[in-house]
Design an enzyme around this catalytic site. Sequence first.
Site, PDB file in Angstrom:
ATOM      1  CG  ASN A 193      41.399  10.097  -5.555  1.00 33.79           C
ATOM      2  OD1 ASN A 193      42.478  10.618  -6.236  1.00 33.79           O
ATOM      3  ND2 ASN A 193      41.501   9.053  -4.776  1.00 33.79           N
ATOM      4  CG  ASP A 194      40.113   8.808  -1.628  1.00 34.58           C
ATOM      5  OD1 ASP A 194      39.294   8.537  -2.905  1.00 34.58           O
ATOM      6  OD2 ASP A 194      40.598   7.730  -1.115  1.00 34.58           O
ATOM      7  N   PRO A 195      38.475  12.945  -0.139  1.00 40.34           N
ATOM      8  CG  PRO A 195      36.549  12.978   1.167  1.00 40.34           C
ATOM      9  CD  PRO A 195      37.034  12.220   0.016  1.00 40.34           C
TER      10      PRO A 195
END
Length: 539
Positions: free
Chosen positions: A21-23
């Site tokens: 998921n998130d960078p």
Amino acid sequence: VKVNPVHRTGYHFQPPMNWINDPNGPMYYKGLYHLFYQYNPNGATWGNIVWAHSVSKDLVNWQALKHALYPSKWFDINGCWSGSVTILPGNKPVILYTGIDPNDREIQNYAVPKNLSDPYLRDWIKPDDNPMVDPDSNVNASAFRDPTTAWWVDGHWKIVVGSRRHHRGMAYLYRSRDFKTWIKAKHPLHSVPRTGNWECPDFFPVSLSGQNGLDTSVVGQNVKHVFKVSLDITRYDYYTVGTYDRTRDKYIPDNTSVDGWAGLRFDYGNFYASKSFFDPSKSRRVLWGWVNESDTAADDNSKGWAGIQGVPRKIWLDSSKRQVVQWPVEELETLRRKKIELGIQKLKKGEKVEVKRITATQADVEVTFSFPSLEKAEPFDHKWANIDAQGVCAEKGSTDQGGLGPFGLLTLASKELEEFTPVFFRVFKAGNRHKVLLCSDARSSSLREGLYKPSFAGFVDVDLSTKRLSLRSLIDHSVVSSFGEGGKTVITSRVYPTLAVFHKAHLFVFNNGSETITVEKFNAWSMKNPIMNRGFETA
Ligand code: DQQ
């Protein structure tokens, strides 16, 4: 784990397998771009979260290193959640991230490189004086996370941490002189009622002229600021353009920017938890964002992977100063194979032209359309006043004949159009103004049922006096990312064709409006495969 290759992407960032998921913490350091990201080492659904780590010389080819942060201390034993990097004077990067403690409280930690002379920054130390910020008794400890890159102003470092107070979204502000002791400001940098928890805030200056980016600490007369939050109720990234008032330590959105659900989005499709960084080597600000799957968790498990990062985008303030503009980083163009051009084409109502000699599953397409007049634009129905662009697209799709539009591309199309993902413009007349809709409609993208197939759309704030509209679409097996009018409106869709896969996919340009459209310029390229995280290094 067996990884199913059918819908794997070629040039979008992804690890060899499992959930992402998130960078996190993107940065440029000693000649290398670093990208960390939320990763589950044990499976294709969310859990066991570590910071996986990759490096690149060009934002296109990626080498996977060993995990940078993983639960190992009491202050992150239940997870290493999202955060950012700040480069301190002397070129010293520091990671700020959210650790989940043994009581599942969210606390803010820091980590520093073990060896600053290693440009790969393989090893990170989590000092024992963590956490750096604990939620006080007024803060909701289960909604207190995702520290930003710090900025230096008036003798202090400042960061914000996303949160909520009941239903009010909050960007709690902290300051520090030494990057160790942090003091909570009396007032948040910004907050908005009824927007729920604010995840992954991002706060950065943009130049009032030109496309160059600015270091996060730049303030003053010649800049505006952009404030972005990820709203977990809708799972979209909303931003405003505004002013950073340093004396009151407040961010104030301009009156042309709407805060909350009705506001501007970096992407009107699938794009979340985005984070930008300043790239000093090219004086630009680059935006990363997570593009989740639109199939089911069961699909993710059987695919053995889930999630990609969107192609990194350069981001700057539009000349209108009302919004930002985004464009894929120029390095992406090194993957282009031979250019395929279509000569000038006129498309009458119902006509379509196939683009041949291209790998339609993995391509970069740039097209400019022109039209003789705006006369045939359909009236904008009053009943749409209270629905968003996506609702309009759901009513007025690509097969619904119009006046000026729909015209655009049919991407990831099967031969007989049993499946296709249309990306198109449609122009409406609203009083004496025009409204331009850009739509990326997944409803016809797959014969499979039970998938999420939204008719994503956004309006494009454009002056139509040139009677032209341009579109660039990045097509990559299960993702279509479209940049309308030079990047004023961006839409990313995830799609899962069953027929239009590998060499069986086709690409068309089409018009389904009564006004004849001219394809002025049409350039398309099959895209090569970059080196993409061939396997993690082990310790
Ligand atoms: N994902 C992280 C959180 C963040 C959320 C956990 C956003 O830190 O708020 O994986 O997708």
